[in-house]
Design a protein around this motif. Structure first.
Motif, PDB file in Angstrom:
ATOM      1  N   HIS A 162       0.841  -1.201   0.000  1.00 50.85           N
ATOM      2  CA  HIS A 162       0.000   0.000   0.000  1.00 50.85           C
ATOM      3  C   HIS A 162       0.878   1.254   0.000  1.00 50.85           C
ATOM      4  O   HIS A 162       0.633   2.207  -0.755  1.00 50.85           O
ATOM      5  CB  HIS A 162      -0.930  -0.010   1.215  1.00 50.85           C
ATOM      6  CG  HIS A 162      -1.759   1.224   1.340  1.00 50.85           C
ATOM      7  ND1 HIS A 162      -2.619   1.647   0.341  1.00 50.85           N
ATOM      8  CD2 HIS A 162      -1.853   2.155   2.338  1.00 50.85           C
ATOM      9  CE1 HIS A 162      -3.209   2.784   0.729  1.00 50.85           C
ATOM     10  NE2 HIS A 162      -2.764   3.111   1.925  1.00 50.85           N
ATOM     11  N   GLU A 163       1.900   1.215   0.825  1.00 46.86           N
ATOM     12  CA  GLU A 163       2.838   2.341   0.916  1.00 46.86           C
ATOM     13  C   GLU A 163       3.484   2.611  -0.460  1.00 46.86           C
ATOM     14  O   GLU A 163       3.549   3.752  -0.922  1.00 46.86           O
ATOM     15  CB  GLU A 163       3.931   1.920   1.904  1.00 46.86           C
ATOM     16  CG  GLU A 163       4.646   2.985   2.654  1.00 46.86           C
ATOM     17  CD  GLU A 163       5.634   2.309   3.623  1.00 46.86           C
ATOM     18  OE1 GLU A 163       5.170   1.658   4.583  1.00 46.86           O
ATOM     19  OE2 GLU A 163       6.853   2.400   3.383  1.00 46.86           O
ATOM     20  N   SER A 166       0.833   3.783  -3.039  1.00 45.29           N
ATOM     21  CA  SER A 166       0.417   5.157  -2.751  1.00 45.29           C
ATOM     22  C   SER A 166       1.456   6.154  -3.246  1.00 45.29           C
ATOM     23  O   SER A 166       1.125   7.210  -3.785  1.00 45.29           O
ATOM     24  CB  SER A 166       0.213   5.357  -1.249  1.00 45.29           C
ATOM     25  OG  SER A 166      -0.733   4.440  -0.762  1.00 45.29           O
ATOM     26  N   GLY A 637      -7.657   0.536   1.807  1.00 50.32           N
ATOM     27  CA  GLY A 637      -8.230   1.607   1.001  1.00 50.32           C
ATOM     28  C   GLY A 637      -9.080   1.047  -0.101  1.00 50.32           C
ATOM     29  O   GLY A 637      -9.622  -0.055   0.010  1.00 50.32           O
TER      30      GLY A 637
END
Lengths: 880, 230
Positions: A162-163, A166, A637
């Motif tokens: 996710h990091e 993103s 998310g």
């Protein structure tokens, strides 16, 4: 072993504990041990030594499915909660396609690898639980891991991904997969789906593509790769069998009996043939297969294309009576006209000026033209006698609708001129094959008494940078001689990959971008691919051991790519070269620990794999791993990817089979497959014989519907669109060159005319990596039963090249890319000038370095294929 | 006494060792122990490791660009001998055993070791010219499927320390009406078994046809029961 010793050893690592606990006598020394109660005493020594009784057991159907192609059906025996035995089982349910040779089940088979599953499943090297690399340990440290929970594993992976996504977008996460299992819930399958669902990048492995490219150029791209041949049970119908660059007798031992039957007079009599077939082997190495051949040729490594071109010359210029004119003119592009200016096919619209006229133009004997529709296979346009066709078809002028004129020639005439340079002398100089040998090879391939001819090509020729030319040339030779589309005649592999499987549509995502492994390091260095940003930071390795199996392992992969990645995940069954470089390792279930189906094999059956036992430790199937990850990812998310994985394993398998039909046209459902265990989905047109490739003479993947030995499909001339988009433009010269099979010297291995003098002086030996019976690529590397026989890594070298090196000496094999420390084996198996380290040993099994450090990532831009054997090395005695 | 014999077709045998591994699995043999192994022509009766395996006879002749091998002229030769107990009609091991622990079964001529009588003195090991017998001392490391579950077939005689073991033609499988594990597994379909003098047997035409056949060490006069069809 006494009790004290046992206890001492038991205090050591789990690996040692397991081994010592495995000692039968040691166990017997613990009569009170409760572990003995469930049958142990029945096998090992007991006080009264009564004859053993029958142990309670249950048998399941399992599909052995490494990438050896054979996908054998096995009986998997379970006692207690463990698999204790695997044996060959019935594959297929009736006599269809068995060629009347169904003794003992023609497709029932197993091999030494299939017999040792129990050791793979319960190996000390098995990954039992999710593992995390400890903070103070370097990547690559085999002992640098600690056990974590699934929750921590999934939170960490989804958090990191996710990091990365993103910050850099979904392309910054890449998946690299291999061929560990031909399954749908185990192995590579689920991860391709996950990559697409996530819009992530995929690293394509670029393996074995040259053979496919060459054959698909000619026979069309309407099938999966590796499917250009008759069913293997057809092999006894052949009069001559060429085994070319393949060691079928080690790498597909399960399929050898089909060939052995062709060489067996008694078996041939049963199918109405007289006498045995003749076997020819062409391979620089004296393989087991070569030892079985009536004729064995040892060509210069990488020169195989020359032999085919010279055989074509022999037939087209000298032995014209061996041409199969009927096949050539009915089923190939031989009579079609090619423009001299564009090198492309002359179109009907070129002459009529009307775009709606979309036929091709072929020549007739009186010089007039005939049009063929691309929508149905063109009828023969030739009306004279075949033998003088080429004299009429060469270099004639045609008036075009635009008022101009263009010179054209038939594809046949172009090919004939193209191969004219490959004289006996030139063949000898390049391939080290003399006139007498060449003439005999041609006779064996083309003379009426030696037909039909089956060619069984392996990937030996594919592993040189010019491999696609070989395959293109071979398919052309088969066309000229008519050794295609008939019982006993074919020239490719029979692996109808995924033929019956439905692609379960994704609810989200789309196609992931394919980055060739061969360009991956550049992408890591520049952050760009095809001019677009690809800042890859995260990697998931799954369904294969890619660090062991990709070229230039050390400089390119381990030192060039791995350090540039922020985060690496690996799903694995055992502790491999790849797993040790991961930050998180996820324990994947073994093949008999999950339900699965297999429809990829060198046989025409869909096969069930029943779940026989629960997975060991905390392992789960690859399908469940992707499910768990999708769930975790959605919590981060708006990914919303779990919906693509919201099926149980069996629901997913049922979806995959939707729309599948058997050879009679009846549906293959999951329920039916569970009931019948295996279902045939291909046979020949008469529905009762072995499947015959190209039997109807219609090559529907080609625009002309014919076999296109003069390449027509632009995508297939260059793999740019079909498999691999390099974002590279090809010049007109490059495109024209790829139209017909041509000679190009190998990038590095070559020591013939035009060799690189400096390179061959520095590194005097060509280097290949024999695939042996002990492993399938790197799989089974750790299996102790096999390792007792296979021993430690060694390099094979001919006595002429060995100098003062003796068998058993430690030597260093090296080049600019890396090295391997191994024992030497001085042997006549090797052709002088070439050495081999058997493939698949892990880095931890070498005294230093590894076999894959020495291979290259240099490649031919049209093939984008790993040229594993296209390498050179030097060997020195090592002081250790 | 009826005599079971094994026939190995060397034209089909590819030396793949599936027989060795099938045997190891079926009989749950310990580390480094094989009842049957594969030897090449060059080292047929000597020890062998991976550095000698599959070693051909002859030399890899490439000068002149001719065929290395043709049907008439072969520069390189490789053939395999799979070798376990030869189940001799006149077994020297039986004569050598002081305890009558090793004997020939009446019903099929298979040579068996009675582990209750055997004390592992090793005289049979020395007597056997084929090096087909292995001593079990108790120090063996047995592999087991998973920690506590033994692997292999049903009904194998329990291993016992201070005994001698060897290939039994899988007598426990024969008694259950099954073929030996090595034959069931052979992917080359190169191995056959049957009674030697029974014309209705599949091996009868093989042994009495045109093919030349060979036994190992015929000069020892043991009348071995394993035939290699050349």
């Amino acid at each position: 072993m006494n009790i004290k010793k046992f206890l001492e050893r038991g205090a050591l690592s789990r690996r040692n504990l397991l081994k010592s606990f495995g000692g039968g006598i040691a166990v017997a020394a613990f009569p009170g041990c409760s572990k003995d109660d469930d049958g142990d005493a029945l096998i090992f020594e007991t006080a009264d030594s009564n004859p053993p009784s029958v142990l309670p057991e249950k048998t399941f159907k399992g599909a052995c499915r490494p990438n050896c192609w054979n996908s054998c059906m096995l009986d998997v025996t379970v006692r207690g909660d463990k698999v204790v035995r695997t044996k060959r089982a019935r594959l297929g349910t009736d006599e269809t396609g068995l060629n009347g040779l169904n003794e003992e089940g023609y497709y029932d088979r197993i091999c030494l690898r299939g017999l040792s599953h129990v050791q793979r499943m319960y190996s000390p090297d098995r990954v039992y639980y999710p593992l995390k690399r400890m903070d103070d340990r370097e990547r690559g440290d085999l002992n640098g891991f600690k056990r974590i929970s699934w929750q921590e594993a999934m939170n960490t992976i989804s958090g990191k991904f996710h990091e990365i996504i993103s910050a850099y977008g979904s392309r910054a996460v890449a998946f690299i997969t291999g061929s560990q299992a031909y399954g749908e819930t185990t192995g590579v399958g689920p991860y391709g789906r996950l990559a697409s669902s996530l819009n992530a990048s995929s690293i394509a492995s670029n393996v074995d593509m040259a053979l496919t490219l060459g054959l698909h150029r000619v026979f069309g791209p309407d099938r999966f790769p590796f499917f250009d041949s008759n069913e293997l049970s057809d092999m006894p119908n052949a009069q001559t069998i060429f085994v070319w660059g393949s060691n079928i007798s080690e790498t597909q031992v399960q399929s050898w009996h089909f060939l052995a039957d062709a060489l067996d007079e008694d078996k041939r009599r049963k199918i109405g043939k007289t006498g045995r077939a003749t076997m020819v082997a062409i391979d620089p190495m004296f393989t087991v297969a070569a030892s079985k051949a009536d004729y064995y040729v040892s060509p210069r490594p990488g020169s195989d294309t020359v032999i085919v071109l010279a055989m074509l010359r022999e037939i087209m210029h000298v032995r014209r009576e061996w041409t199969d004119w009927e096949y050539l003119f009915n089923d190939t592009v031989a009579p079609f006209l090619i423009r001299e200016d564009t090198k492309d096919f002359l179109k009907q619209s070129d002459i009529t000026g009307s775009d709606s006229d979309n036929g091709y133009v072929g020549l007739t004997i009186d010089g007039s033209f005939s049009y063929t529709s691309p929508n149905e296979k063109g009828k023969p346009v030739f009306s004279g006698t075949y033998s003088d066709y080429d004299q009429e078809g060469d270099n004639i002028s045609v008036s075009l609708a635009n008022g101009g004129a263009v010179n054209v020639s038939t594809a046949y005439a172009l090919l004939k001129n193209h191969v004219a340079e490959w004289t006996y002398d030139k063949c000898m100089e390049y391939a080290n094959v003399n006139e007498e040998t060449l003439k005999k090879l041609t006779e064996l391939f083309a003379a009426p008494e030696n037909k039909p001819v089956t060619v069984y090509p392996g990937f030996g020729t594919d592993h040189y940078s010019n491999g696609h030319h070989f395959a293109h040339a071979l398919a052309t030779l088969s066309c000229i001689t008519g050794n295609v589309g008939k019982p006993g005649a074919s020239c490719g592999l029979f692996i109808p990959f995924g033929f019956v499987l439905n692609t379960v549509p994704l609810a989200s995502g789309g196609a992931s971008s394919n980055i060739p492994y061969l360009q991956w390091r550049d992408v890591m260095d520049t952050g760009k691919f095809r001019g677009e940003d690809y800042p890859i930071k995260g990697l998931w390795m799954a369904g294969g051991n890619q660090i062991s199996n990709m070229g230039d392992q050390k400089q390119n992969f381990i030192d060039g790519i791995i350090p540039k990645l922020d985060f690496i995940v690996c799903s694995e069954v055992v502790m491999t070269d790849s797993a040790r470089y991961a930050d998180i390792i996820l324990p994947a279930a073994y093949w008999f620990e999950a339900p699965d189906i297999v429809a990829k094999a060198n046989h025409p059956f869909a096969v069930i794999n029943e779940k026989a036992v629960e997975p060991v430790g905390g392992a789960v199937s690859d399908w469940k791993i992707t499910q768990l990850f999708a769930q975790a990812m959605d919590k981060n998310g708006a990914y919303n990817i779990y919906r693509d994985f919201a099926y149980t394993e069996e629901e997913y398998l049922a979806e995959r089979l939707k729309g599948s039909v058997d050879y009679k046209g009846d549906p293959i459902t999951y329920e039916r497959l569970k009931e019948e265990k295996s279902i045939r989905y291909l046979s020949n047109l008469a529905k009762n014989g072995p499947f015959i490739f190209g039997e109807d003479g219609i090559y529907k993947g080609n625009a002309t519907m014919r076999a296109e030995f003069y390449a027509n499909n632009m995508n297939l001339m260059m793999l740019t669109l079909y498999y691999m988009n390099l974002g590279r433009d090809f010049t007109e010269e490059e495109r024209a060159f790829e139209r017909l099979p041509s000679w190009e010297k190998p990038i590095e291995a070559w020591d013939g005319p035009g060799k690189d003098d400096a390179l061959t002086a520095k590194y005097p030996l060509a280097y290949q990596q024999e695939h042996t019976r002990w492993r399938v690529h790197s799989q089974w590397f750790h299996v102790e039963w096999l390792m007792e026989l296979a021993g430690e890594p060694f390099v094979m070298i001919n006595p002429q090249d060995a100098g003062d090196i003796k068998t058993g000496d430690m030597v260093k094999v090296y080049n600019d890319r890396g090295y391997a420390l191994v024992k030497a084996r001085v042997t006549e198996k090797m052709r002088p000038g070439q050495v081999s380290i058997p493939k698949g040993y892990q880095r931890s099994q070498f005294k230093g370095g590894g076999y894959q450090e020495l291979t290259t990532v240099k490649y031919h831009p049209a093939a984008v294929n790993q040229a594993f054997y296209d390498a050179r090395v030097k060997i020195e005695k090592a002081d250790i | 006494m009826p005599q079971l014999v094994m026939v190995i077709d060397q034209k089909r045998c590819i030396g793949c060792h599936s027989c060795s591994i099938a045997c190891k699995l079926e009989n749950n043999l310990p580390k480094d122990m094989f009842y049957t192994r594969v030897y090449t022509n060059r080292v047929a009766y000597a020890g062998e490791n991976e550095l000698g395996m599959d070693e051909p006879e002859g030399s890899h002749v490439i000068s002149g660009g001719g065929f290395v091998n043709t049907p008439d002229r072969r520069s390189l030769m490789l053939k395999y001998y799979t070798k376990g107990c030869q189940q001799c009609a006149k077994p020297l091991c039986v004569d050598a055993c002081p305890y009558e622990a090793t004997y020939k079964r009446e019903k099929d001529g298979v040579v068996i070791v009675d582990y209750d009588k055997c004390i592992g003195c090793g005289q049979c090991v020395t007597a056997c010219p084929y090096n087909a017998r292995v001593s079990v001392t108790g120090d063996e490391e047995y592999y087991k499927g998973a920690q506590d579950t033994p692997v292999g077939g049903q009904g194998i005689p329990p291993h016992k320390k201070n005994t001698v073991e060897k290939c039994t033609f899988c007598s426990h499988r024969l008694d259950a009406g099954l073929k030996p594990a090595c034959i069931e597994a052979c992917p080359a379909r190169a191995r056959f078994i049957g009674e030697e003098d029974n014309p209705s047997n599949e091996i009868y035409p093989m042994l009495n046809g045109a093919r030349e056949k060979e036994c190992l060490l015929p000069e020892k006069n043991t009348e071995p029961s394993v035939y290699f069809l050349k």
